[in-house]
Scaffold this motif. Sequence first.
Motif, PDB file in Angstrom:
ATOM      1  N   LYS A   1      -7.474  -5.622  -0.612  1.00  0.00           N
ATOM      2  CA  LYS A   1      -5.874  -5.300  -0.309  1.00  0.00           C
ATOM      3  C   LYS A   1      -5.957  -4.139   0.752  1.00  0.00           C
ATOM      4  O   LYS A   1      -4.952  -3.353   0.625  1.00  0.00           O
ATOM      5  CB  LYS A   1      -5.289  -4.686  -1.574  1.00  0.00           C
ATOM      6  CG  LYS A   1      -5.114  -5.755  -2.854  1.00  0.00           C
ATOM      7  CD  LYS A   1      -4.364  -5.306  -3.877  1.00  0.00           C
ATOM      8  CE  LYS A   1      -3.845  -6.555  -4.925  1.00  0.00           C
ATOM      9  NZ  LYS A   1      -3.011  -7.541  -4.187  1.00  0.00           N
ATOM     10  N   GLN A   2      -6.687  -4.039   1.645  1.00  0.00           N
ATOM     11  CA  GLN A   2      -6.669  -3.164   2.575  1.00  0.00           C
ATOM     12  C   GLN A   2      -5.454  -3.092   3.534  1.00  0.00           C
ATOM     13  O   GLN A   2      -4.788  -2.025   3.831  1.00  0.00           O
ATOM     14  CB  GLN A   2      -8.058  -2.976   3.324  1.00  0.00           C
ATOM     15  CG  GLN A   2      -8.210  -1.925   4.236  1.00  0.00           C
ATOM     16  CD  GLN A   2      -9.397  -2.170   5.249  1.00  0.00           C
ATOM     17  OE1 GLN A   2      -9.439  -3.322   5.670  1.00  0.00           O
ATOM     18  NE2 GLN A   2     -10.167  -0.941   5.582  1.00  0.00           N
ATOM     19  N   GLN A   3      -5.083  -4.311   3.889  1.00  0.00           N
ATOM     20  CA  GLN A   3      -3.814  -4.318   4.663  1.00  0.00           C
ATOM     21  C   GLN A   3      -2.745  -3.833   4.091  1.00  0.00           C
ATOM     22  O   GLN A   3      -1.803  -3.046   4.615  1.00  0.00           O
ATOM     23  CB  GLN A   3      -3.529  -5.599   5.568  1.00  0.00           C
ATOM     24  CG  GLN A   3      -2.490  -5.640   6.564  1.00  0.00           C
ATOM     25  CD  GLN A   3      -2.711  -6.729   7.574  1.00  0.00           C
ATOM     26  OE1 GLN A   3      -3.318  -7.227   7.836  1.00  0.00           O
ATOM     27  NE2 GLN A   3      -1.306  -6.651   8.376  1.00  0.00           N
ATOM     28  N   ALA A   4      -2.401  -4.126   2.986  1.00  0.00           N
ATOM     29  CA  ALA A   4      -1.361  -3.743   2.073  1.00  0.00           C
ATOM     30  C   ALA A   4      -1.016  -2.321   1.819  1.00  0.00           C
ATOM     31  O   ALA A   4      -0.182  -1.739   1.976  1.00  0.00           O
ATOM     32  CB  ALA A   4      -1.397  -4.636   0.842  1.00  0.00           C
ATOM     33  N   LEU A   5      -2.581  -1.769   1.569  1.00  0.00           N
ATOM     34  CA  LEU A   5      -2.286  -0.336   1.434  1.00  0.00           C
ATOM     35  C   LEU A   5      -2.180   0.515   2.864  1.00  0.00           C
ATOM     36  O   LEU A   5      -1.508   1.361   2.804  1.00  0.00           O
ATOM     37  CB  LEU A   5      -3.648   0.131   0.898  1.00  0.00           C
ATOM     38  CG  LEU A   5      -3.967   1.533   0.489  1.00  0.00           C
ATOM     39  CD1 LEU A   5      -3.037   2.141  -0.473  1.00  0.00           C
ATOM     40  CD2 LEU A   5      -5.406   1.641   0.073  1.00  0.00           C
ATOM     41  N   LYS A   6      -2.716  -0.005   3.780  1.00  0.00           N
ATOM     42  CA  LYS A   6      -2.590   0.591   5.088  1.00  0.00           C
ATOM     43  C   LYS A   6      -0.995   0.458   5.232  1.00  0.00           C
ATOM     44  O   LYS A   6      -0.571   1.779   5.905  1.00  0.00           O
ATOM     45  CB  LYS A   6      -3.275  -0.051   6.246  1.00  0.00           C
ATOM     46  CG  LYS A   6      -3.190   0.516   7.542  1.00  0.00           C
ATOM     47  CD  LYS A   6      -4.063   1.474   7.572  1.00  0.00           C
ATOM     48  CE  LYS A   6      -4.240   2.122   8.930  1.00  0.00           C
ATOM     49  NZ  LYS A   6      -5.104   3.204   9.224  1.00  0.00           N
ATOM     50  N   GLU A   7      -0.264  -0.503   5.138  1.00  0.00           N
ATOM     51  CA  GLU A   7       1.034  -0.543   5.652  1.00  0.00           C
ATOM     52  C   GLU A   7       1.990   0.180   4.825  1.00  0.00           C
ATOM     53  O   GLU A   7       2.661   0.941   5.118  1.00  0.00           O
ATOM     54  CB  GLU A   7       1.455  -2.159   5.672  1.00  0.00           C
ATOM     55  CG  GLU A   7       0.861  -2.873   6.919  1.00  0.00           C
ATOM     56  CD  GLU A   7       1.394  -4.418   6.827  1.00  0.00           C
ATOM     57  OE1 GLU A   7       1.969  -4.945   5.921  1.00  0.00           O
ATOM     58  OE2 GLU A   7       0.924  -4.920   7.760  1.00  0.00           O
ATOM     59  N   ALA A   8       1.552   0.221   3.316  1.00  0.00           N
ATOM     60  CA  ALA A   8       2.187   1.185   2.582  1.00  0.00           C
ATOM     61  C   ALA A   8       2.083   2.576   2.643  1.00  0.00           C
ATOM     62  O   ALA A   8       2.974   3.618   2.457  1.00  0.00           O
ATOM     63  CB  ALA A   8       1.867   0.775   1.053  1.00  0.00           C
ATOM     64  N   LEU A   9       0.966   2.929   3.090  1.00  0.00           N
ATOM     65  CA  LEU A   9       0.555   4.445   3.658  1.00  0.00           C
ATOM     66  C   LEU A   9       1.414   4.797   4.806  1.00  0.00           C
ATOM     67  O   LEU A   9       1.806   6.140   4.830  1.00  0.00           O
ATOM     68  CB  LEU A   9      -0.986   4.563   3.918  1.00  0.00           C
ATOM     69  CG  LEU A   9      -1.697   4.617   2.416  1.00  0.00           C
ATOM     70  CD1 LEU A   9      -3.295   4.701   2.694  1.00  0.00           C
ATOM     71  CD2 LEU A   9      -1.518   5.864   1.392  1.00  0.00           C
ATOM     72  N   PHE A  10       1.525   3.945   5.718  1.00  0.00           N
ATOM     73  CA  PHE A  10       2.450   4.203   6.866  1.00  0.00           C
ATOM     74  C   PHE A  10       3.845   4.366   6.474  1.00  0.00           C
ATOM     75  O   PHE A  10       4.326   5.477   7.047  1.00  0.00           O
ATOM     76  CB  PHE A  10       2.190   3.069   7.756  1.00  0.00           C
ATOM     77  CG  PHE A  10       1.178   2.802   8.685  1.00  0.00           C
ATOM     78  CD1 PHE A  10       0.820   4.279   9.098  1.00  0.00           C
ATOM     79  CD2 PHE A  10       0.543   1.858   9.307  1.00  0.00           C
ATOM     80  CE1 PHE A  10      -0.757   3.963  10.043  1.00  0.00           C
ATOM     81  CE2 PHE A  10      -0.412   1.858  10.162  1.00  0.00           C
ATOM     82  CZ  PHE A  10      -1.152   3.142  10.447  1.00  0.00           C
ATOM     83  N   ALA A  11       4.269   3.687   5.662  1.00  0.00           N
ATOM     84  CA  ALA A  11       5.603   3.859   5.035  1.00  0.00           C
ATOM     85  C   ALA A  11       5.864   5.144   4.447  1.00  0.00           C
ATOM     86  O   ALA A  11       6.903   5.911   4.422  1.00  0.00           O
ATOM     87  CB  ALA A  11       5.995   2.755   4.242  1.00  0.00           C
TER      88      ALA A  11
END
Length: 218
Positions: free
Chosen positions: A116-126
């Motif tokens: 789930k790395q990409q999902a977490l990355k995008e959520a951290l950006f938001a």
Amino acid sequence: MSTALKIDFVSDVSCPWCVVGLRALNQALADLGDEVKAEIHFQPFELNPKMPAEGQDLNEHIFEKYGSTPEQSKQNREMIRQRGAELGFTFSQGDRRIYNTFDAHRLLHWAELEGKQQALKEALFAAYFTDHADPSDHQVLANVAGQVGLDRQRAESVLASGEYSAEVREIEQLWVSRGVSSVPTIVFNDRYAVSGGQPVEAFADAIRQIISESVEVQ
């Protein structure tokens, strides 16, 4: 038949151009459709590894680091805001602080192991750029992890224990040794690098060129 493409996306959670670059890359991959089968790995890079826990006012930080005045910084942020809006991302207005991001990178390392790395990355950006949350705060990080379907208690354990610290440090040094000095740096198939928040078309053109060269080699 799709061409396999390994993508190493070297970036920091507090880098606005990394948001723009990732959004544009995602759009380019969507536009290419079945032409390519991409596998994205997010690699750690800290823009401010010595940033203290309390963080620093963004305008003050940018002036100290780059010599930019508050007005220049405001103009730059407005340009980034517009680029983000074009790609469907909201950079919120208002004052912001810059924080240490090492723990966020540790959590991202764990998230890759969980798929789930990409999902977490995008959520951290938001969380940081849209909601103005503190990406060094363990509760913020654990909350975001839970929002993308990761085990919140396990995330808290990772953050509290210092787990994956050595791995993240080692990976950071690896990319520095390979010449990465700014982010985002996007490396395709361990051979081709694209830097910065490029437009969608630039990523699409680069990927098509890589695909073409891969076919020729075969």
